[in-house]
Design an enzyme around this catalytic site. Structure first.
Site, PDB file in Angstrom:
ATOM      1  N   ASP A 130      78.051 -12.880  23.780  1.00 23.97           N
ATOM      2  CA  ASP A 130      76.622 -12.567  23.841  1.00 23.97           C
ATOM      3  C   ASP A 130      76.452 -11.053  23.771  1.00 23.97           C
ATOM      4  O   ASP A 130      77.206 -10.301  24.388  1.00 23.97           O
ATOM      5  CB  ASP A 130      76.010 -13.090  25.146  1.00 23.97           C
TER       6      ASP A 130
ATOM      7  N   THR B   6      72.058 -25.276  15.816  1.00 29.46           N
ATOM      8  CA  THR B   6      70.794 -25.857  16.293  1.00 29.46           C
ATOM      9  C   THR B   6      69.862 -24.729  16.733  1.00 29.46           C
ATOM     10  O   THR B   6      68.910 -24.965  17.474  1.00 29.46           O
ATOM     11  CB  THR B   6      71.028 -26.796  17.506  1.00 29.46           C
TER      12      THR B   6
ATOM     13  N   ARG C 150      68.485 -21.432  14.740  1.00 28.51           N
ATOM     14  CA  ARG C 150      67.439 -21.089  13.779  1.00 28.51           C
ATOM     15  C   ARG C 150      68.081 -21.014  12.399  1.00 28.51           C
ATOM     16  O   ARG C 150      69.224 -20.541  12.275  1.00 28.51           O
ATOM     17  CB  ARG C 150      66.851 -19.698  14.079  1.00 28.51           C
TER      18      ARG C 150
ATOM     19  N   ASP D 163      70.678 -28.605  12.632  1.00 32.93           N
ATOM     20  CA  ASP D 163      69.368 -29.087  13.063  1.00 32.93           C
ATOM     21  C   ASP D 163      68.288 -28.147  12.535  1.00 32.93           C
ATOM     22  O   ASP D 163      67.122 -28.497  12.471  1.00 32.93           O
ATOM     23  CB  ASP D 163      69.313 -29.144  14.599  1.00 32.93           C
TER      24      ASP D 163
ATOM     25  N   GLU E 197      63.126 -24.368   5.950  1.00 37.83           N
ATOM     26  CA  GLU E 197      62.364 -25.483   6.532  1.00 37.83           C
ATOM     27  C   GLU E 197      60.929 -25.401   6.043  1.00 37.83           C
ATOM     28  O   GLU E 197      60.392 -24.302   5.947  1.00 37.83           O
ATOM     29  CB  GLU E 197      62.401 -25.412   8.062  1.00 37.83           C
TER      30      GLU E 197
ATOM     31  N   HIS F 266      65.434 -30.715  12.764  1.00 37.25           N
ATOM     32  CA  HIS F 266      64.896 -29.813  13.802  1.00 37.25           C
ATOM     33  C   HIS F 266      64.294 -30.613  14.967  1.00 37.25           C
ATOM     34  O   HIS F 266      63.100 -30.486  15.267  1.00 37.25           O
ATOM     35  CB  HIS F 266      63.862 -28.850  13.209  1.00 37.25           C
ATOM     36  N   ILE F 267      65.162 -31.390  15.614  1.00 36.60           N
ATOM     37  CA  ILE F 267      64.690 -32.257  16.702  1.00 36.60           C
ATOM     38  C   ILE F 267      65.314 -31.870  18.047  1.00 36.60           C
ATOM     39  O   ILE F 267      65.285 -32.653  18.990  1.00 36.60           O
ATOM     40  CB  ILE F 267      65.013 -33.744  16.411  1.00 36.60           C
TER      41      ILE F 267
HETATM   42  P1  NAD Z   1      67.860 -17.252  25.164  1.00 31.88           P
HETATM   43  O1  NAD Z   1      66.999 -16.083  24.888  1.00 31.88           O
HETATM   44  O2  NAD Z   1      67.917 -17.806  26.551  1.00 31.88           O
HETATM   45  O3  NAD Z   1      69.373 -16.914  24.718  1.00 31.88           O
HETATM   46  C1  NAD Z   1      69.696 -16.288  23.518  1.00 31.88           C
HETATM   47  C2  NAD Z   1      70.878 -15.389  23.781  1.00 31.88           C
HETATM   48  O4  NAD Z   1      71.366 -14.881  22.536  1.00 31.88           O
HETATM   49  C3  NAD Z   1      70.551 -14.156  24.645  1.00 31.88           C
HETATM   50  O5  NAD Z   1      71.376 -14.138  25.797  1.00 31.88           O
HETATM   51  C4  NAD Z   1      70.803 -12.971  23.724  1.00 31.88           C
HETATM   52  O6  NAD Z   1      71.337 -11.863  24.425  1.00 31.88           O
HETATM   53  C5  NAD Z   1      71.813 -13.535  22.753  1.00 31.88           C
HETATM   54  N1  NAD Z   1      71.863 -12.873  21.451  1.00 31.88           N
HETATM   55  C6  NAD Z   1      70.838 -12.427  20.681  1.00 31.88           C
HETATM   56  N2  NAD Z   1      71.310 -11.950  19.512  1.00 31.88           N
HETATM   57  C7  NAD Z   1      72.660 -12.101  19.543  1.00 31.88           C
HETATM   58  C8  NAD Z   1      73.694 -11.801  18.637  1.00 31.88           C
HETATM   59  N3  NAD Z   1      73.433 -11.274  17.442  1.00 31.88           N
HETATM   60  N4  NAD Z   1      74.970 -12.060  19.008  1.00 31.88           N
HETATM   61  C9  NAD Z   1      75.247 -12.599  20.229  1.00 31.88           C
HETATM   62  N5  NAD Z   1      74.295 -12.912  21.125  1.00 31.88           N
HETATM   63  C10 NAD Z   1      73.023 -12.676  20.789  1.00 31.88           C
HETATM   64  O7  NAD Z   1      67.415 -18.388  24.120  1.00 31.88           O
HETATM   65  P2  NAD Z   1      67.653 -19.959  24.231  1.00 31.88           P
HETATM   66  O8  NAD Z   1      66.550 -20.572  24.988  1.00 31.88           O
HETATM   67  O9  NAD Z   1      69.047 -20.220  24.654  1.00 31.88           O
HETATM   68  O10 NAD Z   1      67.468 -20.379  22.679  1.00 31.88           O
HETATM   69  C11 NAD Z   1      68.460 -20.068  21.713  1.00 31.88           C
HETATM   70  C12 NAD Z   1      68.031 -20.494  20.319  1.00 31.88           C
HETATM   71  O11 NAD Z   1      67.761 -21.888  20.280  1.00 31.88           O
HETATM   72  C13 NAD Z   1      66.770 -19.825  19.786  1.00 31.88           C
HETATM   73  O12 NAD Z   1      67.007 -19.445  18.442  1.00 31.88           O
HETATM   74  C14 NAD Z   1      65.750 -20.922  19.774  1.00 31.88           C
HETATM   75  O13 NAD Z   1      64.785 -20.713  18.788  1.00 31.88           O
HETATM   76  C15 NAD Z   1      66.618 -22.108  19.470  1.00 31.88           C
HETATM   77  N6  NAD Z   1      66.019 -23.392  19.828  1.00 31.88           N
HETATM   78  C16 NAD Z   1      66.153 -24.434  18.957  1.00 31.88           C
HETATM   79  C17 NAD Z   1      65.581 -25.673  19.253  1.00 31.88           C
HETATM   80  C18 NAD Z   1      65.737 -26.834  18.306  1.00 31.88           C
HETATM   81  O14 NAD Z   1      64.864 -27.675  18.277  1.00 31.88           O
HETATM   82  N7  NAD Z   1      66.809 -26.925  17.563  1.00 31.88           N
HETATM   83  C19 NAD Z   1      64.875 -25.848  20.450  1.00 31.88           C
HETATM   84  C20 NAD Z   1      64.773 -24.770  21.334  1.00 31.88           C
HETATM   85  C21 NAD Z   1      65.344 -23.535  21.003  1.00 31.88           C
END
Ligand code: NAD
Length: 320
Positions: A176, A242, A244, A268, A273, A291-292
């Protein structure tokens, strides 16, 4: 006050709002008609998921708008800073769907190591005529226990993924940009729990040492995993996105699958999209979902109620 839930809201979320005196309209207004609808109906709160965009033109022209709510995490479909600069509150529900997304990762991962995604495509077509051939084709499965899972992005979802991985008996490596050491608490049904500290590692180490890699970073300007990173991975690696579309270079992924470097992938989220590349959709080594990640009954309930509670608190404060 009126709330438009343009991409839906859970029953309990709507109930919470109604009980607090809001009028809740659950209706899908087309993007191009949204501005007029919001004005004509004096909407104070616009709730969206990922399908509806809330850009400058809506923010500038919808005079009644006080709150924009995003059911879910990523707010790339909303001009957040601009809305806030205009005095509009922008809220989301960052934690509500984390465990749902984490479970989807494992749905794909358990399926991927047994080629279930492909078996499910071919059993209906040939299961009765070529059973033995299919049995051979889908043999050679792999157990997850004892394998190493690399988690890129160790925020809310990444940590939920780690909990399941630890429960399955996998080794977890996390990376991270901003997080050092995290204590993961595994909670069991009978009130017992175990704490396991995990120190993040540089992404290069993770890439080199992981059997499977799963992405949990927010939207990025450039892919976190591209051809250069894939070249350094273990042969037969599995990759799951899953997070983006765009955090994983889809072209490089297809090349990695074609060369045999990557044994399977799971997606996902997609660069394009809602019209993902056909080459991805047709690839037998990719496990696919539309994307679910957050779309479980439990997550949607939590999202609705969390949004409702925030709206009530913001608008009550404004009134006071
Ligand atoms: P979060 O903010 O809690 O965690 C993201 C982490 O990524 C952070 O700790 C950040 O420091 C780290 N980060 C950012 N850029 C980075 C990089 N280049 N290298 C390493 N680490 C990096 O977010 P979250 O709630 O865990 O969500 C994560 C992802 O999941 C988001 O992209 C969100 O859009 C996606 N998501 C997808 C769905 C889906 O339906 N598939 C649903 C919810 C969230």
């Amino acid at each position: 006050m009126k709330v438009l839930a343009n991409d839906g809201i859970s029953k309990s979320g709507a109930e919470t709002l109604k009980n607090a005196g809001f009028e809740v309209i659950i209706k899908k207004v087309a993007q191009e008609q949204l501005k007029d609808y919001l004005n004509q109906n004096a909407i104070s709160v616009l709730l969206v998921r990922s399908a509806t965009s809330v850009r400058k033109d809506i923010i500038d022209n919808c005079i009644h708008l006080k709150v924009i709510g995003r059911g879910g995490v990523g707010m790339d479909n909303i001009d957040v800073a601009y809305a806030r600069s205009k005095g509009i509150a922008v809220i989301n529900t960052p934690a509500a769907s984390s465990s749902s997304v984490a479970e989807l990762v494992f749905a794909h991962l358990f399926g991927g190591v047994r080629k279930l995604h492909d078996a499910n495509r071919n059993m209906p077509l040939e299961g009765d005529s070529r059973f033995k051939d299919l049995k051979k084709a889908y043999a050679g499965g792999i157990e997850l226990r004892g394998k190493t899972l690399g988690i890129i992005g160790f925020g809310r979802i990444g940590r939920e993924v780690a909990k399941i991985a630890l429960g399955v008996g996998m080794k977890v490596i996390a990376s991270d940009k901003n997080i050092g050491e995290v204590e993961i608490t595994l909670e069991f049904y009978n009130d017992q729990s175990i704490k396991i500290p995990i120190k993040t590692e540089p992404i290069d180490m993770l890439i080199k040492d992981s059997d499977y890699i799963t992405l949990h970073v927010p939207a990025q300007d450039s892919p976190v995993i591209g051809a250069k990173e894939i070249a350094k991975m273990k042969d037969g690696v599995g990759i799951i996105n899953t997070a983006r579309g765009g955090v994983l270079d889809e072209e490089a992924l297809l090349e990695g699958i074609e060369s045999g470097k990557i044994s399977f992938a799971a997606l996902d989220t997609y660069e394009n999209e809602p019209t993902p590349a056909i080459r991805l959709l047709m690839n037998e080594s990719i496990s696919l979902s539309p994307h679910i990640g957050a779309s479980t009954n439990e997550a949607q309930e939590r999202i609705g109620v969390e949004l409702a509670e925030q709206i009530i608190s913001i608008l009550k404060k404004t009134k006071a």
